[in-house]
Design a protein around this motif. Structure first.
Motif, mmCIF file in Angstrom:
data_model
loop_
_atom_site.group_PDB
_atom_site.id
_atom_site.type_symbol
_atom_site.label_atom_id
_atom_site.label_comp_id
_atom_site.label_asym_id
_atom_site.label_seq_id
_atom_site.Cartn_x
_atom_site.Cartn_y
_atom_site.Cartn_z
ATOM 1 N N LEU A 223 -17.755 -16.649 -1.581
ATOM 2 C CA LEU A 223 -16.413 -17.238 -1.615
ATOM 3 C C LEU A 223 -16.413 -18.604 -2.306
ATOM 4 O O LEU A 223 -15.435 -18.982 -2.958
ATOM 5 N N LYS A 224 -17.532 -19.322 -2.187
ATOM 6 C CA LYS A 224 -17.626 -20.651 -2.798
ATOM 7 C C LYS A 224 -17.769 -20.571 -4.312
ATOM 8 O O LYS A 224 -17.136 -21.337 -5.050
ATOM 9 N N HIS A 225 -18.583 -19.642 -4.761
ATOM 10 C CA HIS A 225 -18.866 -19.553 -6.194
ATOM 11 C C HIS A 225 -17.925 -18.607 -6.942
ATOM 12 O O HIS A 225 -17.930 -18.575 -8.171
ATOM 13 N N LYS A 226 -17.161 -17.811 -6.197
ATOM 14 C CA LYS A 226 -16.181 -16.924 -6.822
ATOM 15 C C LYS A 226 -14.807 -17.176 -6.195
ATOM 16 O O LYS A 226 -14.343 -16.397 -5.355
ATOM 17 N N PRO A 227 -14.148 -18.278 -6.557
ATOM 18 C CA PRO A 227 -12.847 -18.603 -5.937
ATOM 19 C C PRO A 227 -11.784 -17.536 -6.160
ATOM 20 O O PRO A 227 -10.834 -17.439 -5.395
ATOM 21 N N GLN A 228 -11.959 -16.717 -7.218
ATOM 22 C CA GLN A 228 -10.964 -15.664 -7.461
ATOM 23 C C GLN A 228 -10.940 -14.654 -6.322
ATOM 24 O O GLN A 228 -9.900 -14.022 -6.063
ATOM 25 N N ILE A 229 -12.070 -14.499 -5.615
ATOM 26 C CA ILE A 229 -12.099 -13.606 -4.446
ATOM 27 C C ILE A 229 -11.250 -14.192 -3.316
ATOM 28 O O ILE A 229 -10.478 -13.487 -2.660
ATOM 29 N N ALA A 230 -11.385 -15.493 -3.089
ATOM 30 C CA ALA A 230 -10.588 -16.151 -2.050
ATOM 31 C C ALA A 230 -9.097 -16.080 -2.385
ATOM 32 O O ALA A 230 -8.256 -15.835 -1.507
ATOM 33 N N TYR A 231 -8.757 -16.288 -3.671
ATOM 34 C CA TYR A 231 -7.357 -16.190 -4.088
ATOM 35 C C TYR A 231 -6.813 -14.781 -3.831
ATOM 36 O O TYR A 231 -5.693 -14.603 -3.339
ATOM 37 N N ALA A 232 -7.622 -13.788 -4.187
ATOM 38 C CA ALA A 232 -7.195 -12.395 -3.986
ATOM 39 C C ALA A 232 -6.990 -12.091 -2.503
ATOM 40 O O ALA A 232 -6.058 -11.359 -2.134
ATOM 41 N N LEU A 233 -7.829 -12.657 -1.647
ATOM 42 C CA LEU A 233 -7.685 -12.451 -0.196
ATOM 43 C C LEU A 233 -6.363 -13.016 0.316
ATOM 44 O O LEU A 233 -5.701 -12.397 1.162
ATOM 45 N N VAL A 234 -5.966 -14.164 -0.191
ATOM 46 C CA VAL A 234 -4.697 -14.776 0.228
ATOM 47 C C VAL A 234 -3.519 -13.888 -0.171
ATOM 48 O O VAL A 234 -2.610 -13.626 0.627
ATOM 49 N N VAL A 235 -3.545 -13.395 -1.403
ATOM 50 C CA VAL A 235 -2.464 -12.530 -1.901
ATOM 51 C C VAL A 235 -2.383 -11.242 -1.078
ATOM 52 O O VAL A 235 -1.299 -10.825 -0.653
ATOM 53 N N ILE A 236 -3.525 -10.614 -0.836
ATOM 54 C CA ILE A 236 -3.562 -9.375 -0.059
ATOM 55 C C ILE A 236 -3.044 -9.614 1.352
ATOM 56 O O ILE A 236 -2.302 -8.794 1.910
ATOM 57 N N SER A 237 -3.409 -10.738 1.956
ATOM 58 C CA SER A 237 -2.969 -11.051 3.323
ATOM 59 C C SER A 237 -1.453 -11.162 3.412
ATOM 60 O O SER A 237 -0.833 -10.634 4.342
ATOM 61 N N ILE A 238 -0.847 -11.839 2.445
ATOM 62 C CA ILE A 238 0.616 -11.988 2.445
ATOM 63 C C ILE A 238 1.299 -10.621 2.319
ATOM 64 O O ILE A 238 2.272 -10.325 3.030
ATOM 65 N N LEU A 239 0.792 -9.780 1.427
ATOM 66 C CA LEU A 239 1.379 -8.452 1.233
ATOM 67 C C LEU A 239 1.216 -7.589 2.482
ATOM 68 O O LEU A 239 2.120 -6.822 2.845
ATOM 69 N N LEU A 240 0.076 -7.718 3.159
ATOM 70 C CA LEU A 240 -0.150 -6.955 4.398
ATOM 71 C C LEU A 240 0.807 -7.386 5.497
ATOM 72 O O LEU A 240 1.288 -6.556 6.276
ATOM 73 N N VAL A 241 1.108 -8.679 5.582
ATOM 74 C CA VAL A 241 2.072 -9.168 6.573
ATOM 75 C C VAL A 241 3.441 -8.540 6.331
ATOM 76 O O VAL A 241 4.086 -8.014 7.253
ATOM 77 N N TYR A 242 3.892 -8.583 5.089
ATOM 78 C CA TYR A 242 5.194 -7.997 4.730
ATOM 79 C C TYR A 242 5.208 -6.499 5.043
ATOM 80 O O TYR A 242 6.164 -5.977 5.658
ATOM 81 N N PHE A 243 4.138 -5.816 4.636
ATOM 82 C CA PHE A 243 4.080 -4.367 4.824
ATOM 83 C C PHE A 243 4.089 -3.998 6.308
ATOM 84 O O PHE A 243 4.776 -3.053 6.723
ATOM 85 N N GLN A 244 3.329 -4.724 7.126
ATOM 86 C CA GLN A 244 3.268 -4.415 8.557
ATOM 87 C C GLN A 244 4.608 -4.640 9.254
ATOM 88 O O GLN A 244 4.986 -3.878 10.141
ATOM 89 N N ILE A 245 5.335 -5.667 8.854
ATOM 90 C CA ILE A 245 6.666 -5.899 9.431
ATOM 91 C C ILE A 245 7.591 -4.735 9.095
ATOM 92 O O ILE A 245 8.348 -4.243 9.943
ATOM 93 N N LEU A 246 7.520 -4.255 7.848
ATOM 94 C CA LEU A 246 8.314 -3.091 7.451
ATOM 95 C C LEU A 246 7.942 -1.860 8.266
ATOM 96 O O LEU A 246 8.812 -1.138 8.775
ATOM 97 N N VAL A 247 6.638 -1.606 8.398
ATOM 98 C CA VAL A 247 6.158 -0.413 9.095
ATOM 99 C C VAL A 247 6.596 -0.426 10.560
ATOM 100 O O VAL A 247 7.016 0.612 11.107
ATOM 101 N N GLN A 248 6.513 -1.591 11.203
ATOM 102 C CA GLN A 248 6.786 -1.665 12.639
ATOM 103 C C GLN A 248 8.274 -1.680 12.972
ATOM 104 O O GLN A 248 8.671 -1.248 14.059
ATOM 105 N N LEU A 249 9.128 -2.162 12.065
ATOM 106 C CA LEU A 249 10.527 -2.393 12.423
ATOM 107 C C LEU A 249 11.544 -1.521 11.689
ATOM 108 O O LEU A 249 12.748 -1.659 11.918
#
Length: 415
Positions: A223-249
């Motif tokens: 994660l330290k030497h490949k910041p693009q992985i950390a960036y991708a994790l943030v993007v995926i996390s936001i999309l998962l939050v949105y998707f889970q709210i849709l799925v549950q409600l």
């Protein structure tokens, strides 16, 4: 590579996708009416928020250790155990009558999803890299999403159309089918021999704690030497939050505008939403559209979806007009979010090392569940008190955060 040209898929990949699709599809026999079933058993909307928060919290603590064990030992075994625990969840929910029993069943559901989600995609891509390295990761994920969504659409409609939402019969049927699928997966899915980096140790006398510490340091260095992985994790996390709210409600949202009491209506809704996700696979795999045209389409469709939802929940009357409005809104949202999730996941898996694939993948789920642990009960409380108009505002805020972060990531990449 267009999906139409995937007839030359290696048999091993087809088998993994088959059992993955079967797991998702048979789980979704209850997908069109699961929330309605819980509500009919005396679980309130506020209770539902706490129940799902319990699931998110448990998965948050389980995701990383289970994914670590998956990387160290067997992704195939974790995938199969995920199916078995899913069967236990379905059967226990069918038999439950008290709130604490639903919590116990949800614990098995949390273990099931943590095991399966932490292993399945990593297992699939690992076998792809060994048997068909020339195959695009994005094409493979689009292919998996296409048939998974199709299977879920069919099963959700069948489960809701022919059995009352208030009966437990469909839960028992789905549970037994998953046990059969687990047995078939054990017999037919390919072995997953781990890479030497994932299984060997530099010193056979190292104890378990030292080995865990060494692997944790490796992850930190990645994660330290490949910041693009950390960036991708943030993007995926936001999309998962949105998707889970849709799925549950989506079911309670439909319930406030739908004039029909028939279960098949919810099955039809789920099927349409699944078809929207099938179309997202074709959109992702379409080479004729430029990246800029795709971005414009995504922003336009999200804007239309939010407007339809805002108008429909503002009227909040049980009529077919508002029902169609909600259906269009949810379909567009599921379509767009799935497009973004497939592309983000493909980019992520192309840049992470095989030896730590499951753990790194689980970090995205961990972050999203940490957010949902706080956000979801707050959303259910506010919607219970103020109505579903609150949900539109929540979606707008999540999307605003997503686009700001994507802009900063793109700006950093260009620098």
């Amino acid at each position: 590579m267009p999906i139409a040209k995937l007839t030359k898929f290696p048999t091993n990949l087809k088998l993994i996708v088959f059992y993955g699709v079967a797991f998702g599809s048979f789980r979704m026999l209850i997908g069109g009416v699961s929330v309605l079933y819980l509500l009919s058993r005396g679980v309130s909307l506020a209770d539902l928020g706490l129940l799902k928060s319990f699931q998110f919290a448990l998965m948050m603590f389980l995701d990383l250790p289970l994914s670590y064990l998956t990387d160290r030992y067997s992704r195939k075994l974790s995938t199969i155990l995920g199916i078995v625990f899913g069967a236990a969840w379905l059967l226990m929910t069918a038999a439950a009558s008290d709130l604490w029993q639903f919590y116990l069943a949800e614990a098995f559901n949390a273990v099931s999803l943590s095991l399966f989600n932490g292993a399945y995609i990593s297992y699939l891509i690992d076998i792809k890299n060994k048997t068909a390295p020339e195959l695009s990761t994005k094409t493979l994920l689009a292919y998996d999403n296409k048939y998974n969504s199709l299977g879920m659409a069919i099963c959700a409609f069948v489960g809701a159309a022919f059995i009352s939402p208030q009966t437990s019969a469909i839960w028992y049927i789905a549970g037994v089918l998953l046990l059969i699928i687990a047995a078939g997966a054990w017999l037919h899915m390919p072995s997953d021999q781990q890479t030497p980096q994932a299984t060997s140790t530099t010193n056979h006398q190292d104890n378990k704690l030292l080995m865990v510490a060494r692997h944790a340091k490796q992850l930190t260095d990645i994660l330290k030497h490949k910041p693009q992985i950390a960036y991708a994790l943030v993007v995926i996390s936001i999309l998962l939050v949105y998707f889970q709210i849709l799925v549950q409600l989506w079911q309670p949202l439909v319930d406030i505008v739908n004039p029909s009491t028939f279960g098949w209506v919810y099955g039809l809704f789920f099927s349409v939403l699944s078809i929207a996700q099938i179309l997202s696979s074709s959109f992702v795999d379409n080479d004729k559209l430029s990246a800029m045209h795709k971005k414009i389409a995504i922003v336009a469709l999200l804007t239309i979806a939010l407007l339809f939802m805002a108008i429909s929940v503002d009227f909040a009357t049980k009529s077919w007009y508002t029902t169609v409005g909600i259906l269009l809104s949810l379909s567009l949202m599921f379509f767009v979010i799935k497009v973004l999730m497939i592309e983000a996941s493909a980019t992520f898996h192309d840049i992470i090392p095989d030896a730590h694939r499951s753990v790194l993948d689980a970090l995205g789920f961990f972050a999203s569940r940490l957010v949902l642990l706080v956000l979801f009960p707050l959303i259910t409380y506010l919607t219970d008190r103020l109505g579903f108009a609150v949900l539109v505002g929540i979606f707008v805020m999540i999307l605003a955060v997503y686009f700001v972060i994507k802009y900063k990531i793109n700006k950093a990449n260009l620098a």
